[in-house]
Motif scaffolding. Structure first.
Motif, mmCIF file in Angstrom:
data_model
loop_
_atom_site.group_PDB
_atom_site.id
_atom_site.type_symbol
_atom_site.label_atom_id
_atom_site.label_comp_id
_atom_site.label_asym_id
_atom_site.label_seq_id
_atom_site.Cartn_x
_atom_site.Cartn_y
_atom_site.Cartn_z
ATOM 1 N N TYR A 97 9.476 -3.537 -0.929
ATOM 2 C CA TYR A 97 10.274 -2.426 -0.750
ATOM 3 C C TYR A 97 9.457 -1.168 -1.408
ATOM 4 O O TYR A 97 8.650 -1.209 -2.374
ATOM 5 N N GLU A 98 9.837 0.063 -0.939
ATOM 6 C CA GLU A 98 9.652 1.314 -1.533
ATOM 7 C C GLU A 98 9.946 1.331 -2.640
ATOM 8 O O GLU A 98 11.240 1.110 -2.980
ATOM 9 N N HIS A 147 0.464 2.339 -0.021
ATOM 10 C CA HIS A 147 0.840 3.512 0.294
ATOM 11 C C HIS A 147 1.503 4.319 -0.872
ATOM 12 O O HIS A 147 2.318 3.749 -1.612
ATOM 13 N N VAL A 206 6.458 8.022 -4.037
ATOM 14 C CA VAL A 206 7.209 6.700 -3.622
ATOM 15 C C VAL A 206 5.933 5.912 -3.224
ATOM 16 O O VAL A 206 4.760 6.298 -2.583
ATOM 17 N N HIS A 207 5.943 4.698 -3.360
ATOM 18 C CA HIS A 207 4.813 3.832 -3.207
ATOM 19 C C HIS A 207 5.208 2.428 -3.027
ATOM 20 O O HIS A 207 6.280 1.948 -3.442
ATOM 21 N N TRP A 208 4.448 1.560 -2.107
ATOM 22 C CA TRP A 208 4.680 0.416 -1.731
ATOM 23 C C TRP A 208 3.372 -0.316 -1.255
ATOM 24 O O TRP A 208 2.402 0.366 -0.977
#
Length: 180
Positions: A116-117, A137, A158-160
């Motif tokens: 999930y983000e 990401h 934001v990262h995932w």
């Protein structure tokens, strides 16, 4: 049972104080400190409080028995959570790590799976790919991370992680502070 005299002696020695120096700091006699450390006398609560203050501690800390810190964790200690809809499994490698400065997990991503983000936060994130490859990401940027590669970044966006490959991927991911 707590051996008060012996424990006071250990605290005093740890600070490098002589009995005479502790006596001077607490306005007690050296003889009283000596008798106390040999458990030949008992202090009043007020006197014990004064002694502990001079030793840099308090009643609560003094009488709390420290449990030994757990160093090694086995697979029985670890907790696993499967996110079937997202196509990944998270394994917490250190139980109750949220009380620590960092939190290591192992993530297994199915082909097409994605975490999930996660929103921006303070701290740092580190990962090492054990098997397969993933796309990391971070904001609008994408980074291919293959088996044997690692990543490290400040999570200001934001990262995932996503597995765009045809085989499963596994990685160790460490976040500080704990956020998983």
């Amino acid at each position: 049972m707590v051996n008060i005299g012996e424990k006071i002696k250990r605290y005093r020695q740890k600070l490098g104080l002589t009995q005479e120096e502790l006596a001077a700091r607490t306005e007690l006699s050296k003889g009283f400190i000596s008798q106390l450390e040999r458990d030949l006398t008992s202090p009043s609560i007020a006197t014990l409080t004064d002694i502990l203050e001079a030793l840099g501690t308090n009643l609560s800390e003094f009488f709390t028995e420290a449990r030994p810190e757990k160093i090694v964790f086995t697979s029985e200690d670890m907790f696993e959570k499967e996110e079937t809809e997202a196509g990944y499994v998270v394994r917490w490698l250190v139980p109750n790590a949220q009380k620590n400065c960092l939190e290591p997990i192992m993530i297994t991503l199915e082909p097409g799976g994605s975490t999930y983000e996660e929103n921006p936060h303070e701290g740092e994130e580190f990962g090492f790919v054990l098997h397969g490859s993933v796309v990391l990401h971070i904001g609008e940027e994408k980074y291919r991370v293959r088996k044997g590669d690692s990543f490290c970044f400040k999570p200001a966006s934001v990262h995932w992680i996503q597995n765009t490959g045809k085989t499963g991927a596994r990685l160790i991911w460490v976040a500080t502070p704990p956020s998983f």
